[in-house]
Design a protein around this motif. Structure first.
Motif, PDB file in Angstrom:
ATOM      1  N   UNK A  81     -22.249 173.525  42.893  1.00  0.00           N
ATOM      2  CA  UNK A  81     -23.034 174.636  42.351  1.00  0.00           C
ATOM      3  C   UNK A  81     -22.985 175.853  43.280  1.00  0.00           C
ATOM      4  N   UNK A  82     -23.116 175.612  44.582  1.00  0.00           N
ATOM      5  CA  UNK A  82     -23.164 176.728  45.523  1.00  0.00           C
ATOM      6  C   UNK A  82     -21.832 177.474  45.638  1.00  0.00           C
ATOM      7  N   UNK A  83     -20.771 176.938  45.036  1.00  0.00           N
ATOM      8  CA  UNK A  83     -19.467 177.601  45.072  1.00  0.00           C
ATOM      9  C   UNK A  83     -19.137 178.365  43.782  1.00  0.00           C
ATOM     10  N   UNK A  84     -20.028 178.306  42.805  1.00  0.00           N
ATOM     11  CA  UNK A  84     -19.801 178.997  41.531  1.00  0.00           C
ATOM     12  C   UNK A  84     -20.069 180.489  41.733  1.00  0.00           C
ATOM     13  N   UNK A  85     -19.088 181.305  41.413  1.00  0.00           N
ATOM     14  CA  UNK A  85     -19.210 182.744  41.656  1.00  0.00           C
ATOM     15  C   UNK A  85     -19.782 183.511  40.478  1.00  0.00           C
ATOM     16  N   UNK A  86     -19.496 183.092  39.251  1.00  0.00           N
ATOM     17  CA  UNK A  86     -20.005 183.800  38.077  1.00  0.00           C
ATOM     18  C   UNK A  86     -21.513 183.543  37.947  1.00  0.00           C
ATOM     19  N   UNK A  87     -22.332 184.588  37.943  1.00  0.00           N
ATOM     20  CA  UNK A  87     -23.793 184.403  37.920  1.00  0.00           C
ATOM     21  C   UNK A  87     -24.306 183.647  36.686  1.00  0.00           C
ATOM     22  N   UNK A  88     -23.715 183.901  35.521  1.00  0.00           N
ATOM     23  CA  UNK A  88     -24.161 183.207  34.309  1.00  0.00           C
ATOM     24  C   UNK A  88     -23.773 181.729  34.364  1.00  0.00           C
ATOM     25  N   UNK A  89     -22.535 181.446  34.776  1.00  0.00           N
ATOM     26  CA  UNK A  89     -22.104 180.048  34.892  1.00  0.00           C
ATOM     27  C   UNK A  89     -22.979 179.326  35.923  1.00  0.00           C
ATOM     28  N   UNK A  90     -23.332 180.006  36.999  1.00  0.00           N
ATOM     29  CA  UNK A  90     -24.204 179.412  38.019  1.00  0.00           C
ATOM     30  C   UNK A  90     -25.550 179.022  37.399  1.00  0.00           C
ATOM     31  N   UNK A  91     -26.138 179.892  36.585  1.00  0.00           N
ATOM     32  CA  UNK A  91     -27.423 179.595  35.939  1.00  0.00           C
ATOM     33  C   UNK A  91     -27.300 178.398  34.994  1.00  0.00           C
ATOM     34  N   UNK A  92     -26.226 178.384  34.208  1.00  0.00           N
ATOM     35  CA  UNK A  92     -26.014 177.287  33.254  1.00  0.00           C
ATOM     36  C   UNK A  92     -25.848 175.968  34.013  1.00  0.00           C
ATOM     37  N   UNK A  93     -25.066 175.972  35.076  1.00  0.00           N
ATOM     38  CA  UNK A  93     -24.849 174.747  35.856  1.00  0.00           C
ATOM     39  C   UNK A  93     -26.116 174.314  36.593  1.00  0.00           C
ATOM     40  N   UNK A  94     -26.939 175.272  37.005  1.00  0.00           N
ATOM     41  CA  UNK A  94     -28.239 174.910  37.597  1.00  0.00           C
ATOM     42  C   UNK A  94     -29.092 174.175  36.567  1.00  0.00           C
ATOM     43  N   UNK A  95     -29.102 174.679  35.330  1.00  0.00           N
ATOM     44  CA  UNK A  95     -29.854 174.013  34.267  1.00  0.00           C
ATOM     45  C   UNK A  95     -29.310 172.610  34.029  1.00  0.00           C
ATOM     46  N   UNK A  96     -27.991 172.471  33.979  1.00  0.00           N
ATOM     47  CA  UNK A  96     -27.374 171.145  33.813  1.00  0.00           C
ATOM     48  C   UNK A  96     -27.820 170.207  34.935  1.00  0.00           C
ATOM     49  N   UNK A  97     -27.819 170.718  36.161  1.00  0.00           N
ATOM     50  CA  UNK A  97     -28.195 169.911  37.327  1.00  0.00           C
ATOM     51  C   UNK A  97     -29.648 169.459  37.229  1.00  0.00           C
ATOM     52  N   UNK A  98     -30.540 170.367  36.807  1.00  0.00           N
ATOM     53  CA  UNK A  98     -31.956 170.004  36.673  1.00  0.00           C
ATOM     54  C   UNK A  98     -32.148 168.906  35.632  1.00  0.00           C
ATOM     55  N   UNK A  99     -31.430 169.018  34.512  1.00  0.00           N
ATOM     56  CA  UNK A  99     -31.528 167.986  33.471  1.00  0.00           C
ATOM     57  C   UNK A  99     -30.984 166.653  34.003  1.00  0.00           C
ATOM     58  N   UNK A 100     -29.886 166.693  34.748  1.00  0.00           N
ATOM     59  CA  UNK A 100     -29.354 165.476  35.376  1.00  0.00           C
ATOM     60  C   UNK A 100     -30.394 164.836  36.293  1.00  0.00           C
ATOM     61  N   UNK A 101     -31.088 165.666  37.055  1.00  0.00           N
ATOM     62  CA  UNK A 101     -32.099 165.150  37.977  1.00  0.00           C
ATOM     63  C   UNK A 101     -33.279 164.538  37.232  1.00  0.00           C
ATOM     64  N   UNK A 102     -33.675 165.115  36.105  1.00  0.00           N
ATOM     65  CA  UNK A 102     -34.722 164.503  35.266  1.00  0.00           C
ATOM     66  C   UNK A 102     -34.246 163.132  34.810  1.00  0.00           C
ATOM     67  N   UNK A 103     -33.023 163.081  34.266  1.00  0.00           N
ATOM     68  CA  UNK A 103     -32.476 161.820  33.749  1.00  0.00           C
ATOM     69  C   UNK A 103     -32.370 160.767  34.848  1.00  0.00           C
ATOM     70  N   UNK A 104     -32.094 161.200  36.067  1.00  0.00           N
ATOM     71  CA  UNK A 104     -31.958 160.266  37.186  1.00  0.00           C
ATOM     72  C   UNK A 104     -33.311 159.805  37.732  1.00  0.00           C
ATOM     73  N   UNK A 105     -34.385 160.397  37.223  1.00  0.00           N
ATOM     74  CA  UNK A 105     -35.713 159.976  37.655  1.00  0.00           C
ATOM     75  C   UNK A 105     -36.175 160.599  38.960  1.00  0.00           C
ATOM     76  N   UNK A 106     -35.558 161.696  39.355  1.00  0.00           N
ATOM     77  CA  UNK A 106     -35.988 162.380  40.575  1.00  0.00           C
ATOM     78  C   UNK A 106     -37.407 162.918  40.373  1.00  0.00           C
ATOM     79  N   UNK A 107     -38.259 162.840  41.363  1.00  0.00           N
ATOM     80  CA  UNK A 107     -39.629 163.346  41.213  1.00  0.00           C
ATOM     81  C   UNK A 107     -39.633 164.847  40.872  1.00  0.00           C
TER      82      UNK A 107
END
Length: 114
Positions: A81-107
């Motif tokens: 994520x920290x290597x994504x240069x396009x600001x919109x793609x970075x936001x979309x991938x951050x959202x994907x990451x947050x959903x992954x973390x929910x699914x993984x049961x992260x607090x």
């Protein structure tokens, strides 16, 4: 370069976010919590964007990104994520990451980078 996901309605991906969380024993409410945390939207505004089939580009253009979003790191789809240069793609991938973390049961407090 314009990616196809930019013009895709958030409403097309949202059910997949929810299904991913539910498959792992988590809820739509948790998915909504991380989306509203990231975007700054309340539930009513999120519902309006889903109903109106707002594109990811317009969704994030209207969002007031949480200042803690800059703390989101890691990989999604094999891309750091920290290597994504396009600001919109970075936001979309951050959202994907947050959903992954929910699914993984992260607090939730860790997901929200509290």
């Amino acid at each position: 370069m314009t990616h196809r996901i930019f013009s895709m309605p958030v409403a097309e991906v949202y059910p997949h976010y929810v299904a991913k969380a539910e498959r792992k024993g988590h809820t739509e409410a948790e998915v909504r919590e991380v989306i509203t945390w990231l975007s700054g939207f309340d539930d009513t505004t999120l519902d309006a964007h889903l109903r109106e089939r707002t594109s990811f580009e317009d969704f994030f253009a209207a969002a007031v990104l949480n200042p803690q979003a800059s703390a989101i790191t890691g990989s999604i789809c094999g891309v750091r994520i920290q290597e994504i240069e396009d600001p919109l793609m970075w936001r979309i991938r951050c959202l994907d990451k947050l959903v992954d973390e929910v699914a993984a049961g992260r607090p939730m407090e860790k997901i929200k980078r509290s």
